[in-house]
Design a protein around this motif. Structure first.
Motif, PDB file in Angstrom:
ATOM      1  N   GLU A 152       0.833  -1.206   0.000  1.00  0.00           N
ATOM      2  CA  GLU A 152       0.000   0.000   0.000  1.00  0.00           C
ATOM      3  C   GLU A 152       0.868   1.257   0.000  1.00  0.00           C
ATOM      4  N   GLU A 153       1.999   1.199   0.675  1.00  0.00           N
ATOM      5  CA  GLU A 153       2.935   2.323   0.679  1.00  0.00           C
ATOM      6  C   GLU A 153       3.480   2.576  -0.725  1.00  0.00           C
ATOM      7  N   GLY A 154       3.762   1.477  -1.451  1.00  0.00           N
ATOM      8  CA  GLY A 154       4.237   1.605  -2.819  1.00  0.00           C
ATOM      9  C   GLY A 154       3.212   2.253  -3.731  1.00  0.00           C
ATOM     10  N   VAL A 155       1.944   1.907  -3.536  1.00  0.00           N
ATOM     11  CA  VAL A 155       0.861   2.511  -4.325  1.00  0.00           C
ATOM     12  C   VAL A 155       0.797   4.010  -4.061  1.00  0.00           C
ATOM     13  N   ILE A 156       0.892   4.385  -2.791  1.00  0.00           N
ATOM     14  CA  ILE A 156       0.849   5.808  -2.421  1.00  0.00           C
ATOM     15  C   ILE A 156       2.014   6.567  -3.060  1.00  0.00           C
ATOM     16  N   LYS A 157       3.162   5.896  -3.158  1.00  0.00           N
ATOM     17  CA  LYS A 157       4.348   6.540  -3.733  1.00  0.00           C
ATOM     18  C   LYS A 157       4.285   6.623  -5.262  1.00  0.00           C
ATOM     19  N   GLY A 158       3.286   5.986  -5.867  1.00  0.00           N
ATOM     20  CA  GLY A 158       3.112   6.116  -7.305  1.00  0.00           C
ATOM     21  C   GLY A 158       3.416   4.883  -8.131  1.00  0.00           C
ATOM     22  N   LEU A 159       3.812   3.776  -7.487  1.00  0.00           N
ATOM     23  CA  LEU A 159       3.999   2.544  -8.250  1.00  0.00           C
ATOM     24  C   LEU A 159       2.646   2.093  -8.776  1.00  0.00           C
ATOM     25  N   ASP A 164       6.275  -4.197 -10.179  1.00  0.00           N
ATOM     26  CA  ASP A 164       7.085  -3.296  -9.360  1.00  0.00           C
ATOM     27  C   ASP A 164       6.706  -3.395  -7.883  1.00  0.00           C
ATOM     28  N   LEU A 165       5.409  -3.484  -7.625  1.00  0.00           N
ATOM     29  CA  LEU A 165       4.945  -3.590  -6.242  1.00  0.00           C
ATOM     30  C   LEU A 165       5.422  -4.889  -5.607  1.00  0.00           C
ATOM     31  N   HIS A 166       5.401  -5.964  -6.363  1.00  0.00           N
ATOM     32  CA  HIS A 166       5.851  -7.253  -5.843  1.00  0.00           C
ATOM     33  C   HIS A 166       7.327  -7.190  -5.468  1.00  0.00           C
ATOM     34  N   GLY A 167       8.092  -6.433  -6.246  1.00  0.00           N
ATOM     35  CA  GLY A 167       9.505  -6.285  -5.936  1.00  0.00           C
ATOM     36  C   GLY A 167       9.768  -5.629  -4.601  1.00  0.00           C
ATOM     37  N   THR A 168       8.824  -4.828  -4.129  1.00  0.00           N
ATOM     38  CA  THR A 168       9.007  -4.145  -2.839  1.00  0.00           C
ATOM     39  C   THR A 168       8.729  -5.058  -1.646  1.00  0.00           C
ATOM     40  N   VAL A 169       8.053  -6.168  -1.878  1.00  0.00           N
ATOM     41  CA  VAL A 169       7.652  -7.038  -0.751  1.00  0.00           C
ATOM     42  C   VAL A 169       8.262  -8.425  -0.804  1.00  0.00           C
ATOM     43  N   ILE A 170       8.980  -8.762  -1.873  1.00  0.00           N
ATOM     44  CA  ILE A 170       9.466 -10.128  -2.030  1.00  0.00           C
ATOM     45  C   ILE A 170      10.393 -10.535  -0.886  1.00  0.00           C
ATOM     46  N   ASP A 171      11.180  -9.594  -0.378  1.00  0.00           N
ATOM     47  CA  ASP A 171      12.075  -9.939   0.737  1.00  0.00           C
ATOM     48  C   ASP A 171      11.282 -10.302   1.987  1.00  0.00           C
ATOM     49  N   ILE A 172      10.163  -9.623   2.210  1.00  0.00           N
ATOM     50  CA  ILE A 172       9.308  -9.954   3.361  1.00  0.00           C
ATOM     51  C   ILE A 172       8.685 -11.329   3.162  1.00  0.00           C
ATOM     52  N   ILE A 173       8.196 -11.587   1.949  1.00  0.00           N
ATOM     53  CA  ILE A 173       7.569 -12.880   1.652  1.00  0.00           C
ATOM     54  C   ILE A 173       8.572 -14.014   1.853  1.00  0.00           C
ATOM     55  N   ARG A 174       9.799 -13.801   1.345  1.00  0.00           N
ATOM     56  CA  ARG A 174      10.830 -14.829   1.504  1.00  0.00           C
ATOM     57  C   ARG A 174      11.158 -15.053   2.987  1.00  0.00           C
TER      58      ARG A 174
END
Length: 289
Positions: A152-159, A164-174
């Motif tokens: 949601e933070e990525g969406v607010i920032k304009g992604l 691209d959004l998945h790239g921001t969370v993949i480390d958390i998912i892993r």
């Protein structure tokens, strides 16, 4: 007497990694949500680890003629999954390479309903007066929340696209995968012996029980669309019972189709596999066998 309404639908991937369990001989009914490894895996049959895991557990429970202890049977199914991974040369010490499945399963007895769960599949009991009683809880919700917030933070920032959004969370998912079957983490059937310690199970009596609903997480309604004055699980149960599983899922799919990049409703894929079952009891002795 029990009647069964069932539904399963493939999401965006080429295989449906969910599965239904229906074993009338042993009065067993359930849903499974396969979890593929973070490390890519595809068998010679072009099957993912999540698909293999769900089908392995499904086939195990559907092969039973009678049931003693549900916990013992789940442990046995988990062991079968472990053996398959070892045969495929999967390193069991690397959690991000393990195949897994969430599970919600019930056994209908003469006077009681026995249930067992792991992961984020849900079981809801619905009584004759309409009261909805969740028998389980989402074991992964506390780990997914930071990733959803990051999305949601990525969406607010304009992604503006899912990749691209998945790239921001993949480390958390892993990182979350390394929390499987640990204190502070979540339960999942993935061949780890510790999986048995994270099963949730119990029995309820059937007095005034009208329905039991089993769901994989692909059928969870968007939380932001649930009225603030309504209980989340009560709202979902009411919609399913009023509309039927297929129509309920169709309306959910329409929401997802209108938000393909997951910008309005934060989630990790446009459309997840969806599987559900509604068991309905008559008002007399409610004996299934």
């Amino acid at each position: 007497m029990v009647t069964v309404e069932q539904f399963t639908h493939r999401g965006i991937h080429f295989l449906n990694e969910d599965a239904l369990v229906i074993n009338e001989r042993a009065s067993l009914y359930g849903v499974l949500d396969g979890v593929s490894s973070i490390v890519p895996y595809l068998s010679d049959k072009k099957e993912t680890g999540g698909y293999i895991a769900a089908q392995t557990v499904k086939n195990y429970f559907e092969s039973l003629d009678q049931v003693a202890q549900l916990t013992d049977h789940v442990a046995a199914a988990n062991q079968k999954l472990r053996e398959l991974m070892l045969q495929a040369n999967i390193n069991m010490k690397k959690k991000d390479g393990l195949w897994g499945t969430a599970l919600a399963l019930v056994r209908i007895q003469e006077e009681r309903v026995e249930f067992i769960q792991t992961g984020d599949c849900m079981i809801l009991a619905v009584y004759q007066d309409g009261e909805v009683r969740p028998l389980t809880w989402r074991q992964v919700a506390h780990l997914e929340s930071p990733a959803i917030a990051k999305w949601e933070e990525g969406v607010i920032k304009g992604l503006s696209n899912q990749k691209d959004l998945h790239g921001t969370v993949i480390d958390i998912i892993r990182a979350n995968r390394f929390q499987s079957n640990t204190n502070g983490g979540y339960g999942v059937l993935n061949g780890e012996a510790q999986a048995a310690h994270f099963l949730e199970y119990g029995k309820i009596n059937k007095s005034r029980l009208k329905h039991v609903i089993l769901l994989t997480d692909g059928l969870f309604w968007p939380e932001r669309d649930v009225p603030s004055d309504r209980s989340y699980w009560s709202y979902i149960a009411q919609r399913i019972l009023e509309k039927g599983l297929e129509q309920y899922a169709h309306e959910l799919l329409e929401i997802e189709e209108a938000d393909p990049e997951c910008l309005t409703y934060a989630r990790f894929k446009k459309s997840d596999d969806k599987t559900g079952m509604v068991l309905s009891f008559n008002n007399s002795s409610m004996v299934n066998r």
